[in-house]
Design a protein around this motif. Structure first.
Motif, PDB file in Angstrom:
ATOM      1  N   GLU A 181       7.086  29.828  76.314  1.00 55.51           N
ATOM      2  CA  GLU A 181       7.250  31.264  76.072  1.00 55.51           C
ATOM      3  C   GLU A 181       6.325  31.735  74.938  1.00 55.51           C
ATOM      4  OE1 GLU A 181      10.717  29.726  78.224  1.00 55.51           O
ATOM      5  OE2 GLU A 181       9.630  29.057  76.445  1.00 55.51           O
ATOM      6  N   LYS A 182       6.190  30.899  73.910  1.00 52.13           N
ATOM      7  CA  LYS A 182       5.315  31.239  72.794  1.00 52.13           C
ATOM      8  C   LYS A 182       3.868  31.350  73.257  1.00 52.13           C
ATOM      9  CE  LYS A 182       3.663  29.496  68.331  1.00 52.13           C
ATOM     10  NZ  LYS A 182       3.840  28.493  67.258  1.00 52.13           N
ATOM     11  N   ILE A 183       3.414  30.364  74.032  1.00 50.37           N
ATOM     12  CA  ILE A 183       2.031  30.382  74.521  1.00 50.37           C
ATOM     13  C   ILE A 183       1.814  31.568  75.461  1.00 50.37           C
ATOM     14  CG2 ILE A 183       0.313  29.137  75.895  1.00 50.37           C
ATOM     15  CD1 ILE A 183       0.733  27.982  73.111  1.00 50.37           C
ATOM     16  N   THR A 184       2.817  31.879  76.284  1.00 54.05           N
ATOM     17  CA  THR A 184       2.706  33.022  77.193  1.00 54.05           C
ATOM     18  C   THR A 184       2.468  34.312  76.415  1.00 54.05           C
ATOM     19  OG1 THR A 184       4.156  31.969  78.825  1.00 54.05           O
ATOM     20  CG2 THR A 184       3.891  34.352  78.983  1.00 54.05           C
ATOM     21  N   THR A 185       3.199  34.496  75.321  1.00 54.32           N
ATOM     22  CA  THR A 185       3.027  35.681  74.480  1.00 54.32           C
ATOM     23  C   THR A 185       1.636  35.706  73.861  1.00 54.32           C
ATOM     24  OG1 THR A 185       5.396  35.710  73.970  1.00 54.32           O
ATOM     25  CG2 THR A 185       3.941  36.914  72.480  1.00 54.32           C
ATOM     26  N   GLN A 186       1.171  34.558  73.377  1.00 52.07           N
ATOM     27  CA  GLN A 186      -0.149  34.489  72.763  1.00 52.07           C
ATOM     28  C   GLN A 186      -1.260  34.777  73.774  1.00 52.07           C
ATOM     29  OE1 GLN A 186      -0.136  30.518  71.058  1.00 52.07           O
ATOM     30  NE2 GLN A 186       0.485  31.294  69.051  1.00 52.07           N
ATOM     31  N   MET A 187      -1.111  34.209  74.974  1.00 50.31           N
ATOM     32  CA  MET A 187      -2.128  34.431  75.999  1.00 50.31           C
ATOM     33  C   MET A 187      -2.171  35.908  76.398  1.00 50.31           C
ATOM     34  SD  MET A 187      -3.711  31.508  76.815  1.00 50.31           S
ATOM     35  CE  MET A 187      -4.287  31.592  78.517  1.00 50.31           C
ATOM     36  N   ALA A 188      -1.005  36.511  76.550  1.00 50.29           N
ATOM     37  CA  ALA A 188      -0.941  37.919  76.949  1.00 50.29           C
ATOM     38  C   ALA A 188      -1.525  38.827  75.874  1.00 50.29           C
ATOM     39  CB  ALA A 188       0.500  38.312  77.246  1.00 50.29           C
ATOM     40  N   GLY A 189      -1.350  38.451  74.596  1.00 54.22           N
ATOM     41  CA  GLY A 189      -1.838  39.267  73.501  1.00 54.22           C
ATOM     42  C   GLY A 189      -3.212  38.887  73.005  1.00 54.22           C
ATOM     43  N   ASN A 190      -3.901  38.006  73.743  1.00 57.66           N
ATOM     44  CA  ASN A 190      -5.233  37.536  73.342  1.00 57.66           C
ATOM     45  C   ASN A 190      -5.212  36.952  71.930  1.00 57.66           C
ATOM     46  OD1 ASN A 190      -7.959  37.011  73.738  1.00 57.66           O
ATOM     47  ND2 ASN A 190      -8.610  39.003  72.948  1.00 57.66           N
ATOM     48  N   MET A 191      -4.162  36.178  71.638  1.00 56.90           N
ATOM     49  CA  MET A 191      -4.009  35.585  70.309  1.00 56.90           C
ATOM     50  C   MET A 191      -3.817  34.071  70.402  1.00 56.90           C
ATOM     51  SD  MET A 191      -1.414  38.418  68.645  1.00 56.90           S
ATOM     52  CE  MET A 191      -1.308  37.509  67.101  1.00 56.90           C
ATOM     53  N   ALA A 192      -4.258  33.476  71.504  1.00 54.87           N
ATOM     54  CA  ALA A 192      -4.061  32.039  71.703  1.00 54.87           C
ATOM     55  C   ALA A 192      -4.969  31.230  70.775  1.00 54.87           C
ATOM     56  CB  ALA A 192      -4.332  31.672  73.155  1.00 54.87           C
ATOM     57  N   PRO A 193      -4.561  30.012  70.421  1.00 62.07           N
ATOM     58  CA  PRO A 193      -5.395  29.140  69.589  1.00 62.07           C
ATOM     59  C   PRO A 193      -6.711  28.773  70.285  1.00 62.07           C
ATOM     60  CG  PRO A 193      -3.133  28.376  69.637  1.00 62.07           C
ATOM     61  CD  PRO A 193      -3.249  29.425  70.691  1.00 62.07           C
ATOM     62  N   ASN A 237       0.547  22.435  84.928  1.00 59.35           N
ATOM     63  CA  ASN A 237       0.820  23.568  85.811  1.00 59.35           C
ATOM     64  C   ASN A 237       0.585  24.917  85.136  1.00 59.35           C
ATOM     65  OD1 ASN A 237       3.071  23.439  84.137  1.00 59.35           O
ATOM     66  ND2 ASN A 237       4.502  24.035  85.733  1.00 59.35           N
ATOM     67  N   TRP A 238       0.307  24.937  83.823  1.00 56.39           N
ATOM     68  CA  TRP A 238      -0.036  26.188  83.161  1.00 56.39           C
ATOM     69  C   TRP A 238      -1.367  26.733  83.667  1.00 56.39           C
ATOM     70  CZ3 TRP A 238       1.285  25.377  77.246  1.00 56.39           C
ATOM     71  CH2 TRP A 238       2.665  25.165  77.120  1.00 56.39           C
ATOM     72  N   ILE A 239      -2.200  25.854  84.198  1.00 55.41           N
ATOM     73  CA  ILE A 239      -3.463  26.333  84.767  1.00 55.41           C
ATOM     74  C   ILE A 239      -3.167  27.326  85.885  1.00 55.41           C
ATOM     75  CG2 ILE A 239      -5.558  25.658  86.023  1.00 55.41           C
ATOM     76  CD1 ILE A 239      -5.444  22.988  84.527  1.00 55.41           C
ATOM     77  N   ASN A 240      -2.179  27.003  86.702  1.00 56.94           N
ATOM     78  CA  ASN A 240      -1.795  27.915  87.778  1.00 56.94           C
ATOM     79  C   ASN A 240      -1.160  29.187  87.232  1.00 56.94           C
ATOM     80  OD1 ASN A 240       0.713  28.723  89.751  1.00 56.94           O
ATOM     81  ND2 ASN A 240      -1.100  28.183  90.923  1.00 56.94           N
ATOM     82  N   ILE A 241      -0.431  29.075  86.129  1.00 55.53           N
ATOM     83  CA  ILE A 241       0.250  30.234  85.554  1.00 55.53           C
ATOM     84  C   ILE A 241      -0.736  31.176  84.862  1.00 55.53           C
ATOM     85  CG2 ILE A 241       1.936  30.971  83.806  1.00 55.53           C
ATOM     86  CD1 ILE A 241       3.430  28.330  84.346  1.00 55.53           C
TER      87      ILE A 241
END
Length: 432
Positions: free
Chosen positions: A81-93, A101-105
């Motif tokens: 959930e944390k990574i999902t928020t970061q990816m959506a907000g363009n704030m990922a490490p 399976n996150w590649i598919n997500i």
């Protein structure tokens, strides 16, 4: 001002401007300058993984004084959930440990992560099996580097087979015939094999892929016909009916406990199982003193194709928007291949998929030969891999319900086959 002097001054200005531009181009194309760079790195895990990863990152900073690491880590709970928020907000490490399976997500079209093929001058891709790398490719773009590969292996209690004067089985026919002998010589509560509902499903898929050369899901649909799946279900039911394995109903009667904790496993009344290679030490060490567990051969009763169930256990990906792709690639390559880093990390993330890392661990006696043998066999007999959505919680729950009903004789093999196909195809349509 004379005409010649004006020309001279113009040429001088152009030369200076060109030199300045070249300096900028060189800086942009060669990011390994001495300017200070900060990289954010994230991962989940337990205390052992945290401690070893932090130590490896400190070593990287020592070897690259201009690169500083900001670490972000924690337990698995809530991490996606944390990574999902970061990816959506363009704030990922910049560099992330990801579930395969996150590649598919996050990257259904291949553009969610940095294309590591563009960094192949920094990341040594030759240290990886091409089939393993392919599991992280979307639309020709390499989205991540597999850290390791996990799969199911056949584990046998050699002590039990020896007590019945039996050789270790090499086929399912061997397992069935061995069980008859065990029951005659050792008692009716002995079984040549044992598995739970998920293992039952995977044994069915093992048969199907070995026959057809196709994994369960191809092009977002089940690859098998109802008749093929019915035959696979009948194969599983035959193991139950011949009392080669306990029925799901018999298993439930013993209580809801993991098989490695089952008293009959511990004392050797279950002759074998089909389990994760990464957990093989757990299965071995749970046996009572004097019991010997060995890694068996993959049965090849059904066809010419390799069909061992395997998947990328986890991977490392670079943020597609990182400002420092070269440095992030340097760090990724360091963690998976630098001998000192590999020795620090050892198997805190499982056995590496990187060939040079495996060599380093072997040379320094950091690999238990038992788990290494199990992992080698997984890689040698791996099938085509699994669809990223195969282990989705919703689909997993639905398939469990079908296999449970098959095991409890609430569904015929034909009904189970039709439901497996319809439930899976409907799920794939809704989630792709």
């Amino acid at each position: 001002m004379s005409y010649k002097k004006a020309i001279f001054l113009s040429l001088t200005a152009i030369s200076a401007f060109t030199a300045c531009n070249k300096d900028k181009e060189n800086t942009a194309s060669n990011p390994t300058t001495n300017q200070e760079v900060t990289l954010r790195v994230s991962w989940w895990g337990g205390d052992d993984r945290h401690k070893k990863t932090l130590e490896a990152l400190r070593l990287f900073e020592e070897k690259h004084p201009n690169i500083k690491i900001k670490s972000e880590y924690g337990g698995w709970q809530g991490w996606q959930e944390k990574i999902t928020t970061q990816m959506a907000g363009n704030m990922a490490p910049d560099l992330m440990q990801i579930n395969w399976n996150w590649i598919n997500i996050f990257s259904k079209n291949g553009d969610g992560f940095y294309n590591l093929n563009d960094l192949n001058s920094t990341i040594d891709l030759n240290q990886y099996d091409k089939n393993i790398l392919e599991q992280c490719v979307v639309n020709g773009k390499l989205n991540a580097i597999p850290y390791g590969v996990a799969g199911r292996v056949f584990l046998y209690n050699k002590t039990t087979y020896d007590k019945a004067s039996l050789t270790l089985p090499k086929s399912f026919d061997d397992i069935i015939s061995s069980t008859k002998v065990m029951k005659e010589k050792l008692g009716n509560d002995y079984f040549g094999f044992e598995t739970d509902y998920y293992g039952a499903l995977l044994l069915m898929l093992y048969k199907l892929e070995q026959e057809t050369g196709k994994p369960f899901i191809v092009d977002n649909a089940v690859a098998y016909t109802p008749e093929q799946i019915k035959n696979a279900a009948d194969f599983y039911l035959n193991l139950v009916n011949t009392k080669t394995i306990p029925s799901l109903e018999d298993r439930a009667a013993a209580g809801n406990i993991q098989l490695d904790q089952h008293p009959n496993w511990i004392v050797g009344k279950f002759g074998g199982t089909y389990e994760w290679d990464s957990a093989s030490l757990k299965w071995r060490d749970s046996l009572e003193k004097g019991q010997e567990l060995v890694v068996g051969e993959y049965p090849k009763d059904f066809g010419p194709y390799k069909s061992g169930f395997s998947k990328v256990s986890m991977a490392l990906a670079i943020n597609k928007n990182t400002k420092h792709p070269k440095e992030a690639a340097q760090l990724l390559n360091f963690l998976v291949s630098d001998p000192e880093a590999v020795k620090i990390l050892d198997v805190s993330r499982g056995i590496p998929a990187n060939a040079s890392a495996v060599s380093t661990l072997k040379e320094n006696n950091l690999l238990d030969p038992f788990i290494l043998e199990a992992n080698n066999k997984v890689i040698e007999f791996a099938g085509k891999g699994i669809h990223p959505l195969f282990e989705h919680r919703q689909l997993h729950t639905s398939l469990k319900d079908i296999v449970d009903k098959l095991g409890y004789k609430q569904l015929s093999s034909e009904e189970a086959a039709n439901q497996l196909i319809s439930v899976t195809n409907n799920f794939l349509k809704e989630n792709n």
